[in-house]
Motif scaffolding. Structure first.
Motif, mmCIF file in Angstrom:
data_model
loop_
_atom_site.group_PDB
_atom_site.id
_atom_site.type_symbol
_atom_site.label_atom_id
_atom_site.label_comp_id
_atom_site.label_asym_id
_atom_site.label_seq_id
_atom_site.Cartn_x
_atom_site.Cartn_y
_atom_site.Cartn_z
ATOM 1 N N VAL A 1 0.813 -1.217 0.000
ATOM 2 C CA VAL A 1 0.000 0.000 0.000
ATOM 3 C C VAL A 1 0.844 1.263 0.000
ATOM 4 O O VAL A 1 0.413 2.316 -0.476
ATOM 5 N N ILE A 2 2.067 1.177 0.526
ATOM 6 C CA ILE A 2 2.994 2.319 0.530
ATOM 7 C C ILE A 2 3.993 2.105 -0.594
ATOM 8 O O ILE A 2 4.773 1.160 -0.566
ATOM 9 N N LYS A 3 3.978 2.984 -1.566
ATOM 10 C CA LYS A 3 4.839 2.808 -2.724
ATOM 11 C C LYS A 3 6.243 3.350 -2.470
ATOM 12 O O LYS A 3 6.411 4.386 -1.819
ATOM 13 N N THR A 4 7.231 2.641 -2.993
ATOM 14 C CA THR A 4 8.600 3.157 -2.984
ATOM 15 C C THR A 4 8.706 4.240 -4.049
ATOM 16 O O THR A 4 7.840 4.380 -4.928
ATOM 17 N N GLU A 5 9.776 4.994 -4.005
ATOM 18 C CA GLU A 5 9.960 6.030 -5.026
ATOM 19 C C GLU A 5 10.106 5.402 -6.408
ATOM 20 O O GLU A 5 9.692 6.001 -7.409
ATOM 21 N N GLN A 6 10.680 4.202 -6.482
ATOM 22 C CA GLN A 6 10.763 3.527 -7.780
ATOM 23 C C GLN A 6 9.377 3.156 -8.286
ATOM 24 O O GLN A 6 9.070 3.321 -9.475
ATOM 25 N N GLU A 7 8.536 2.666 -7.400
ATOM 26 C CA GLU A 7 7.168 2.344 -7.802
ATOM 27 C C GLU A 7 6.424 3.598 -8.247
ATOM 28 O O GLU A 7 5.642 3.561 -9.208
ATOM 29 N N ILE A 8 6.658 4.699 -7.571
ATOM 30 C CA ILE A 8 6.004 5.957 -7.964
ATOM 31 C C ILE A 8 6.461 6.381 -9.354
ATOM 32 O O ILE A 8 5.671 6.888 -10.160
ATOM 33 N N LYS A 9 7.733 6.133 -9.683
ATOM 34 C CA LYS A 9 8.207 6.425 -11.038
ATOM 35 C C LYS A 9 7.485 5.558 -12.066
ATOM 36 O O LYS A 9 7.111 6.023 -13.146
ATOM 37 N N TYR A 10 7.287 4.284 -11.724
ATOM 38 C CA TYR A 10 6.544 3.400 -12.630
ATOM 39 C C TYR A 10 5.114 3.898 -12.827
ATOM 40 O O TYR A 10 4.588 3.906 -13.952
ATOM 41 N N LEU A 11 4.482 4.307 -11.732
ATOM 42 C CA LEU A 11 3.108 4.797 -11.815
ATOM 43 C C LEU A 11 3.041 6.123 -12.567
ATOM 44 O O LEU A 11 2.093 6.369 -13.323
ATOM 45 N N HIS B 1 4.997 7.015 -14.975
ATOM 46 C CA HIS B 1 5.125 6.677 -16.396
ATOM 47 C C HIS B 1 3.804 6.151 -16.941
ATOM 48 O O HIS B 1 3.383 6.534 -18.048
ATOM 49 N N ALA B 2 3.141 5.292 -16.182
ATOM 50 C CA ALA B 2 1.846 4.775 -16.609
ATOM 51 C C ALA B 2 0.841 5.909 -16.787
ATOM 52 O O ALA B 2 0.068 5.932 -17.761
ATOM 53 N N GLU B 3 0.870 6.855 -15.868
ATOM 54 C CA GLU B 3 -0.083 7.972 -15.958
ATOM 55 C C GLU B 3 0.289 8.921 -17.092
ATOM 56 O O GLU B 3 -0.593 9.533 -17.710
ATOM 57 N N LYS B 4 1.573 9.036 -17.393
ATOM 58 C CA LYS B 4 1.981 9.856 -18.551
ATOM 59 C C LYS B 4 1.407 9.281 -19.836
ATOM 60 O O LYS B 4 0.872 10.010 -20.679
ATOM 61 N N ARG C 1 -2.422 -0.786 -18.273
ATOM 62 C CA ARG C 1 -1.345 -1.418 -17.515
ATOM 63 C C ARG C 1 -0.080 -1.428 -18.369
ATOM 64 O O ARG C 1 -0.100 -1.901 -19.509
ATOM 65 N N VAL C 2 0.998 -0.903 -17.830
ATOM 66 C CA VAL C 2 2.271 -0.905 -18.559
ATOM 67 C C VAL C 2 2.833 -2.323 -18.550
ATOM 68 O O VAL C 2 3.036 -2.919 -17.488
ATOM 69 N N LEU C 3 3.084 -2.860 -19.724
ATOM 70 C CA LEU C 3 3.468 -4.259 -19.826
ATOM 71 C C LEU C 3 4.831 -4.536 -19.199
ATOM 72 O O LEU C 3 5.061 -5.614 -18.648
ATOM 73 N N ALA C 4 5.744 -3.587 -19.259
ATOM 74 C CA ALA C 4 7.100 -3.826 -18.760
ATOM 75 C C ALA C 4 7.173 -3.873 -17.242
ATOM 76 O O ALA C 4 8.061 -4.516 -16.679
ATOM 77 N N THR C 5 6.244 -3.204 -16.547
ATOM 78 C CA THR C 5 6.333 -3.097 -15.091
ATOM 79 C C THR C 5 5.141 -3.696 -14.361
ATOM 80 O O THR C 5 5.249 -4.075 -13.189
ATOM 81 N N GLY C 6 3.980 -3.746 -15.002
ATOM 82 C CA GLY C 6 2.771 -4.230 -14.345
ATOM 83 C C GLY C 6 1.999 -3.168 -13.603
ATOM 84 O O GLY C 6 0.952 -3.454 -13.012
ATOM 85 N N TYR C 7 2.467 -1.913 -13.633
ATOM 86 C CA TYR C 7 1.777 -0.832 -12.918
ATOM 87 C C TYR C 7 0.783 -0.141 -13.844
ATOM 88 O O TYR C 7 0.942 -0.120 -15.063
ATOM 89 N N ILE D 1 -5.387 -2.243 -10.546
ATOM 90 C CA ILE D 1 -6.049 -0.977 -10.864
ATOM 91 C C ILE D 1 -6.903 -0.496 -9.695
ATOM 92 O O ILE D 1 -7.039 0.694 -9.467
ATOM 93 N N HIS D 2 -7.468 -1.424 -8.934
ATOM 94 C CA HIS D 2 -8.217 -1.083 -7.724
ATOM 95 C C HIS D 2 -7.581 -1.822 -6.551
ATOM 96 O O HIS D 2 -7.640 -3.052 -6.483
ATOM 97 N N GLU D 3 -6.954 -1.095 -5.671
ATOM 98 C CA GLU D 3 -6.366 -1.683 -4.482
ATOM 99 C C GLU D 3 -6.505 -0.697 -3.330
ATOM 100 O O GLU D 3 -6.994 0.424 -3.504
ATOM 101 N N ALA D 4 -6.072 -1.119 -2.146
ATOM 102 C CA ALA D 4 -6.154 -0.245 -0.979
ATOM 103 C C ALA D 4 -5.193 0.937 -1.156
ATOM 104 O O ALA D 4 -4.169 0.824 -1.820
ATOM 105 N N PRO D 5 -5.575 2.084 -0.552
ATOM 106 C CA PRO D 5 -6.767 2.350 0.250
ATOM 107 C C PRO D 5 -7.909 2.883 -0.599
ATOM 108 O O PRO D 5 -7.690 3.474 -1.655
#
Length: 375
Positions: free
Chosen positions: A126-136, A138-141, A229-235, A316-320
């Protein structure tokens, strides 16, 4: 007594397994945590790749364990996991709440004590690392760029004398599928997989998850909700905008401005320690103050009858969730803020941004302006 944690699943579709393994595997395999260390058990097809690319501290070829299980009259992935655990004298196993029933029954029949996890199997997800935030980010871009494709397609359309949009090149009548094609072609070409992209015009938009199938008409609200969903990362990315091709009616403009202001209220309240229930209530109260209560009308839901937002990550739908259920937001979570208003006959308006919860506010990953009318 040592207690192990066990997942048996593929990582293409199971977010917990992808989180544990860090590698995409299309067929089910085994992950076992013993004393804080994760082990991956792989077939000969996948083991060498897993040794190079997975996150597991230890990667094992499952063939010897499978052979030992078969010598004992057992078969299947549960038997491989059982052989691994019995080699370590472990009989107590915790599994995710979505663990397959058949595997659990097999393990119980072999003398294992199986318990399902209470709550999330990986609370850290539920708490994303900074690397995960970069993946997200990119997905949002990519999601934002796909929305720009939709805007461009609608801008290039002409309005027929019958009020139905015409394709700017072919002059054929435009359907939801045509707008969806412009969005999804871009996403697929840029390494993201769309899923049930919503393009809902007019009355179709009164149902928030109606993906839309009809003709696209001028001067009516068009809800476009893109979540690839970005295929390379899953985010995943996730954003929604509502447009009108042509001129919006005074009623639609008022609803749009009300939803836009409601989203501003929600965005302004998102921060570490914020109560999600209060965020949802503040938006609901704003809608009510503008004359848009949530209620049943002739057996149909009207107003704002879904949650304000949800977490986004490897699912795509997870906590919180941000809704009527109590939750305290924490720094590092990634959530959507997506209020909407819906009315049968008229349609709906929804606006959605994806943000990172920070200590004193939030970082908006969507970064896309809101506009209603497209000329």
């Amino acid at each position: 007594m040592t207690k192990a944690r066990l997942i048996i699943a593929d990582s293409e579709h199971n977010a917990d397994m992808l989180y544990a393994s860090g590698i995409f595997v299309p067929d089910a395999f085994i992950a076992i945590e013993v004393k804080g260390t994760w082990h991956g058990l792989f077939s000969p097809l996948e083991v060498d790749r897993a040794r190079k690319n997975s996150k597991f501290a230890h990667v094992h070829l499952d063939s010897p364990l499978r052979a030992a299980a078969e010598n004992s009259g057992r078969s299947g992935l549960a038997s491989v996991a059982a052989a691994f655990l019995e080699n370590r004298a472990i009989k107590n196993v915790e599994v995710p709440d979505h663990f397959p029933f058949a595997y659990a029954e097999q393990l119980k029949s072999w003398g294992f004590e199986i318990s399902a996890s209470e709550g999330a199997f990986f609370p850290t997800r539920v708490i994303k690392t900074e690397q995960e935030i970069k993946y997200l980010a990119h997905a949002e871009k990519l999601t934002r760029q796909a929305m720009i494709q939709a805007e461009g397609y609608l801008a290039a359309c002409d309005i027929g004398d019958d009020g139905i949009l015409r394709d700017g090149k072919s002059c054929k009548k435009v359907k939801a599928a045509d707008v969806r094609r412009a969005i999804e072609t871009f996403l697929i070409g840029n390494g993201a997989m769309p899923a049930h992209t919503i393009v809902a015009c007019g009355k179709e938009g009164a149902d928030p998850h109606n993906i839309g199938s009809g003709l696209i008409r001028a001067h009516q609200p068009i809800i476009i909700d893109i979540f690839p969903r970005v295929l390379a990362t899953g985010y995943w990315g996730d954003m929604t905008r509502t447009y009108v091709k042509g001129k919006a009616t005074a009623e639609v403009k008022k609803i749009y401005n009300t939803v836009s202001a409601g989203q501003d209220i929600g965005l302004s309240m998102v921060k570490d320690g914020a109560d999600g229930t209060l965020i949802h209530q503040a938006i609901t109260h704003h809608f009510e103050s503008q004359g848009y209560p949530t209620k049943m009308v002739r057996g149909k839901q009207t107003g704002f009858f879904h949650g304000t937002g949800h977490g986004v990550g490897l699912q795509i739908h997870e906590a919180p969730g941000i809704s009527t259920r109590p939750v305290i937001l924490k720094s590092g979570q990634v959530v959507t803020v997506e209020p909407g208003l819906y009315y049968p006959g008229l349609g709906g308006v929804r606006i959605e941004d994806m943000v990172v919860v920070r200590d004193n506010g939030c970082d908006n990953l969507t970064r896309h302006k809101r506009k209603l009318e497209i000329e």
